[in-house]
Design an enzyme around this catalytic site. Structure first.
Site, PDB file in Angstrom:
ATOM      1  N   SER A 124       0.827  -1.197   0.000  1.00 30.26           N
ATOM      2  CA  SER A 124       0.000   0.000   0.000  1.00 30.26           C
ATOM      3  C   SER A 124       0.864   1.251   0.000  1.00 30.26           C
ATOM      4  CB  SER A 124      -0.834  -0.024   1.287  1.00 30.26           C
ATOM      5  OG  SER A 124      -1.404   1.225   1.511  1.00 30.26           O
ATOM      6  N   TYR A 149      -2.347  -0.640  10.750  1.00 35.94           N
ATOM      7  CA  TYR A 149      -2.557  -1.258   9.436  1.00 35.94           C
ATOM      8  C   TYR A 149      -1.352  -0.999   8.523  1.00 35.94           C
ATOM      9  CZ  TYR A 149      -3.963  -1.575   4.581  1.00 35.94           C
ATOM     10  OH  TYR A 149      -3.990  -1.858   3.225  1.00 35.94           O
ATOM     11  N   LYS A 153       1.738  -3.623   6.751  1.00 29.84           N
ATOM     12  CA  LYS A 153       2.184  -3.687   5.349  1.00 29.84           C
ATOM     13  C   LYS A 153       3.695  -3.453   5.284  1.00 29.84           C
ATOM     14  CE  LYS A 153      -1.710  -4.603   3.458  1.00 29.84           C
ATOM     15  NZ  LYS A 153      -1.938  -5.916   2.855  1.00 29.84           N
TER      16      LYS A 153
HETATM   17  P1  NAD Z   1     -11.081  -6.887   0.923  1.00 31.04           P
HETATM   18  O1  NAD Z   1     -11.317  -6.878   2.383  1.00 31.04           O
HETATM   19  O2  NAD Z   1     -12.223  -6.615   0.014  1.00 31.04           O
HETATM   20  O3  NAD Z   1     -10.439  -8.294   0.494  1.00 31.04           O
HETATM   21  C1  NAD Z   1      -9.603  -9.046   1.345  1.00 31.04           C
HETATM   22  C2  NAD Z   1     -10.148 -10.465   1.371  1.00 31.04           C
HETATM   23  O4  NAD Z   1      -9.292 -11.271   2.196  1.00 31.04           O
HETATM   24  C3  NAD Z   1     -11.553 -10.566   1.966  1.00 31.04           C
HETATM   25  O5  NAD Z   1     -12.376 -11.270   1.076  1.00 31.04           O
HETATM   26  C4  NAD Z   1     -11.363 -11.316   3.299  1.00 31.04           C
HETATM   27  O6  NAD Z   1     -12.474 -12.124   3.599  1.00 31.04           O
HETATM   28  C5  NAD Z   1     -10.099 -12.127   3.017  1.00 31.04           C
HETATM   29  N1  NAD Z   1      -9.280 -12.462   4.181  1.00 31.04           N
HETATM   30  C6  NAD Z   1      -8.812 -11.635   5.142  1.00 31.04           C
HETATM   31  N2  NAD Z   1      -8.030 -12.310   6.017  1.00 31.04           N
HETATM   32  C7  NAD Z   1      -7.991 -13.599   5.577  1.00 31.04           C
HETATM   33  C8  NAD Z   1      -7.335 -14.766   6.015  1.00 31.04           C
HETATM   34  N3  NAD Z   1      -6.557 -14.763   7.119  1.00 31.04           N
HETATM   35  N4  NAD Z   1      -7.507 -15.918   5.331  1.00 31.04           N
HETATM   36  C9  NAD Z   1      -8.292 -15.951   4.208  1.00 31.04           C
HETATM   37  N5  NAD Z   1      -8.940 -14.862   3.733  1.00 31.04           N
HETATM   38  C10 NAD Z   1      -8.779 -13.707   4.416  1.00 31.04           C
HETATM   39  O7  NAD Z   1      -9.877  -5.875   0.634  1.00 31.04           O
HETATM   40  P2  NAD Z   1      -9.308  -5.321  -0.755  1.00 31.04           P
HETATM   41  O8  NAD Z   1      -9.640  -3.886  -0.859  1.00 31.04           O
HETATM   42  O9  NAD Z   1      -9.667  -6.231  -1.858  1.00 31.04           O
HETATM   43  O10 NAD Z   1      -7.756  -5.410  -0.435  1.00 31.04           O
HETATM   44  C11 NAD Z   1      -6.970  -6.518  -0.822  1.00 31.04           C
HETATM   45  C12 NAD Z   1      -5.559  -6.319  -0.299  1.00 31.04           C
HETATM   46  O11 NAD Z   1      -5.043  -5.100  -0.813  1.00 31.04           O
HETATM   47  C13 NAD Z   1      -5.479  -6.220   1.224  1.00 31.04           C
HETATM   48  O12 NAD Z   1      -4.305  -6.881   1.656  1.00 31.04           O
HETATM   49  C14 NAD Z   1      -5.369  -4.726   1.459  1.00 31.04           C
HETATM   50  O13 NAD Z   1      -4.698  -4.424   2.648  1.00 31.04           O
HETATM   51  C15 NAD Z   1      -4.581  -4.274   0.249  1.00 31.04           C
HETATM   52  N6  NAD Z   1      -4.794  -2.856  -0.103  1.00 31.04           N
HETATM   53  C16 NAD Z   1      -6.069  -2.386  -0.278  1.00 31.04           C
HETATM   54  C17 NAD Z   1      -6.270  -1.037  -0.568  1.00 31.04           C
HETATM   55  C18 NAD Z   1      -7.662  -0.476  -0.731  1.00 31.04           C
HETATM   56  O14 NAD Z   1      -7.825   0.741  -0.626  1.00 31.04           O
HETATM   57  N7  NAD Z   1      -8.681  -1.285  -1.013  1.00 31.04           N
HETATM   58  C19 NAD Z   1      -5.174  -0.179  -0.718  1.00 31.04           C
HETATM   59  C20 NAD Z   1      -3.894  -0.697  -0.544  1.00 31.04           C
HETATM   60  C21 NAD Z   1      -3.715  -2.046  -0.233  1.00 31.04           C
HETATM   61  N1  UFG Z   2     -12.679  11.303   2.782  1.00 31.82           N
HETATM   62  C1  UFG Z   2     -13.728  12.163   3.053  1.00 31.82           C
HETATM   63  N2  UFG Z   2     -14.904  11.612   3.461  1.00 31.82           N
HETATM   64  C2  UFG Z   2     -15.090  10.285   3.628  1.00 31.82           C
HETATM   65  C3  UFG Z   2     -14.003   9.404   3.352  1.00 31.82           C
HETATM   66  C4  UFG Z   2     -12.810   9.955   2.944  1.00 31.82           C
HETATM   67  O1  UFG Z   2     -13.599  13.367   2.910  1.00 31.82           O
HETATM   68  O2  UFG Z   2     -16.185   9.858   4.020  1.00 31.82           O
HETATM   69  C5  UFG Z   2     -11.403  11.862   2.293  1.00 31.82           C
HETATM   70  C6  UFG Z   2     -10.217  11.591   3.195  1.00 31.82           C
HETATM   71  O3  UFG Z   2     -10.102  12.552   4.196  1.00 31.82           O
HETATM   72  C7  UFG Z   2      -9.067  11.606   2.185  1.00 31.82           C
HETATM   73  C8  UFG Z   2      -9.701  11.061   0.900  1.00 31.82           C
HETATM   74  O4  UFG Z   2     -11.104  11.234   1.064  1.00 31.82           O
HETATM   75  O5  UFG Z   2      -8.664  12.927   1.936  1.00 31.82           O
HETATM   76  C9  UFG Z   2      -9.411   9.578   0.678  1.00 31.82           C
HETATM   77  O6  UFG Z   2      -9.764   8.838   1.834  1.00 31.82           O
HETATM   78  P1  UFG Z   2      -9.933   7.256   1.818  1.00 31.82           P
HETATM   79  O7  UFG Z   2     -10.363   6.847   3.182  1.00 31.82           O
HETATM   80  O8  UFG Z   2     -10.798   6.849   0.667  1.00 31.82           O
HETATM   81  O9  UFG Z   2      -8.476   6.728   1.459  1.00 31.82           O
HETATM   82  P2  UFG Z   2      -7.077   6.920   2.227  1.00 31.82           P
HETATM   83  O10 UFG Z   2      -6.176   7.645   1.296  1.00 31.82           O
HETATM   84  O11 UFG Z   2      -7.257   7.476   3.574  1.00 31.82           O
HETATM   85  O12 UFG Z   2      -6.573   5.418   2.415  1.00 31.82           O
HETATM   86  C10 UFG Z   2      -6.847   4.410   1.419  1.00 31.82           C
HETATM   87  C11 UFG Z   2      -7.063   3.070   2.145  1.00 31.82           C
HETATM   88  C12 UFG Z   2      -5.789   2.566   2.731  1.00 31.82           C
HETATM   89  C13 UFG Z   2      -4.739   2.497   1.659  1.00 31.82           C
HETATM   90  C14 UFG Z   2      -4.546   3.857   1.029  1.00 31.82           C
HETATM   91  C15 UFG Z   2      -3.561   3.755  -0.097  1.00 31.82           C
HETATM   92  O13 UFG Z   2      -8.042   3.213   3.174  1.00 31.82           O
HETATM   93  O14 UFG Z   2      -6.002   1.262   3.224  1.00 31.82           O
HETATM   94  O15 UFG Z   2      -5.784   4.322   0.510  1.00 31.82           O
HETATM   95  O16 UFG Z   2      -3.285   4.996  -0.625  1.00 31.82           O
HETATM   96  F1  UFG Z   2      -3.579   2.058   2.156  1.00 31.82           F
END
Ligand code: NAD
Ligand code: UFG
Length: 338
Positions: A124, A149, A153
């Site tokens: 991330s 969190y 990572k």
């Molecule tokens: P998500 O929660 O939709 O998907 C993660 C999946 O993993 C879920 O289906 C959950 O049930 C499963 N899971 C969690 N722990 C498990 C375990 N121990 N064993 C088996 N299954 C398990 O999340 P996502 O948005 O698809 O994110 C996927 C990955 O990308 C995550 O590792 C997350 O940290 C990373 N990531 C997400 C974002 C974002 O903004 N969505 C940004 C950066 C990194």
């Molecule tokens: N925001 C609002 N209102 C909301 C939600 C978010 O104004 O209801 C704003 C936040 O303050 C920020 C922007 O929208 O300025 C983005 O916020 P998000 O919560 O959508 O995303 P973040 O950048 O905080 O973090 C996300 C994921 C993390 C990931 C990261 C990677 O939550 O897990 O992106 O860049 F690691």
């Protein structure tokens, strides 16, 4: 090639499964459904017309993982499984360390036993230190993360670097996602957060569909062009293609390498709201509220390394992402729940 996708029922994993199948890969999927529903897997099978093997299992269950590696000739693992809610990680740090770190370690151990050597990790942009200059490049300073969190990572990245230093024939790719948004163009799969959304796009989409009264905008007094926070929003379909590019790279590379997956462009909260309104014709009521603790004003990705080494670039526009998010949300107002 057969690819094991952990967390394949989740938001990014499910879109990547579809892309892998489209590109001719065989997939085996595992998920424990702690943050997803079986209906996502049903829809993946219907959409792709493929009855791929699915295992309901926790990645930390060594017997279950050994069984999967025994049953299938897996060559590469993409590890999406993990917990990702920043606020929850502050309240429940042990749950985050216990899942995100242990699942990564256990998975590597199972891979070692099965002699599988290609590992792609969901990292991330939160691993970057907020004091870096913009844009974040892969050589920008990491660590000093703002929450547990982010630290999981960062720690997983360190663990995987150590593993690849010890296992010289492993290929480890760390993919640092920026802010994924959008959904599959079919409107059949998308993001369905449990409870009140933490992230901006699902909050906007749920406001549009009437599940939320208004969007809280967390701060309008940042030093950004319109005062609201700026992020690098990337369409989840582009992100999915990035994983296919990483698999291609694994085939001719050993060691541990990291890549930003972003667009290189920053978009503010109010710009995203306005893009959503334009793409969908739906007005989003919003209220300016206090800053959210721990938020950074602005960050976006440098994309040159992924373009040069992986031959990958984000292609979809914010407008497409908004239209796709809306197609998913409006056709599935309650997500995967009937
Ligand atoms: P998500 O929660 O939709 O998907 C993660 C999946 O993993 C879920 O289906 C959950 O049930 C499963 N899971 C969690 N722990 C498990 C375990 N121990 N064993 C088996 N299954 C398990 O999340 P996502 O948005 O698809 O994110 C996927 C990955 O990308 C995550 O590792 C997350 O940290 C990373 N990531 C997400 C974002 C974002 O903004 N969505 C940004 C950066 C990194
Ligand atoms: N925001 C609002 N209102 C909301 C939600 C978010 O104004 O209801 C704003 C936040 O303050 C920020 C922007 O929208 O300025 C983005 O916020 P998000 O919560 O959508 O995303 P973040 O950048 O905080 O973090 C996300 C994921 C993390 C990931 C990261 C990677 O939550 O897990 O992106 O860049 F690691």
């Amino acid at each position: 090639m057969t690819v094991l996708v952990t967390g394949g029922a989740g938001y990014i994993g499910s879109h990547t499964c579809l892309e892998l199948i489209a590109q001719g890969y065989d997939i085996v999927v595992t998920d424990n459904f702690c943050n997803s529903l079986p209906e996502a897997v049903n829809r993946l099978k219907t959409l792709s017309g493929t009855d791929f093997p699915f295992y309901r299992a926790d990645v930390r269950d060594a017997d279950a993982m050994d069984g999967i590696f025994k049953n299938h000739e897996i060559e590469c693992v993409i590890h999406f499984a993990g917990l990702k809610a920043v606020g929850e990680s502050v309240r429940l740090p042990l749950m985050y360390y216990g899942n995100n770190i242990a699942s990564t370690v256990q998975l590597c151990e199972a891979m070692k036993r099965a002699r599988v050597k290609k590992f792609i990790f969901s990292s991330s942009a939160t691993v970057y230190n907020g004091d870096n200059d913009m844009p974040y490049t892969e050589t920008s300073r990491v660590g000093d993360c703002a929450n547990p969190y982010g630290r999981t990572k960062y720690m997983c990245e360190q663990i995987l670097r150590d593993v690849s230093a010890a296992e010289k024939d492993w290929s480890v790719v760390l993919l640092r996602y920026f802010n994924p948004i959008g959904a599959h163009e079919s409107g059949q799969i998308g993001e369905e957060p449990d409870g009140i959304p933490n992230n901006l796009m699902p909050y906007i989409a749920q406001t549009a569909v009437g599940r939320r009264e208004y969007l809280p905008v967390f701060g309008a007094d940042y030093e950004t062009p319109d005062g609201t926070g700026v992020r690098d929003y990337i369409h989840v379909a582009d992100l999915a293609r990035g994983h296919v590019a990483a698999i291609r790279y694994c085939k001719q590379y050993t060691g541990c390498d990291e890549f930003n997956l972003g667009t290189g462009r920053g978009t503010s909260v109010l710009e995203l709201v306005s893009a959503f309104e334009q793409a969908t014709g739906v007005k989003i009521p919003y209220r300016i509220e206090a800053r959210r603790p721990g938020d950074l004003p602005l960050y976006y990705a440098a994309t040159d390394k992924a373009a040069k080494v992986l031959d990958w670039r984000a292609e979809k526009t914010i407008a497409q992402a908004c239209a796709d998010s809306w197609r998913w949300q409006s056709r599935n107002p309650n997500g995967y729940k009937a």
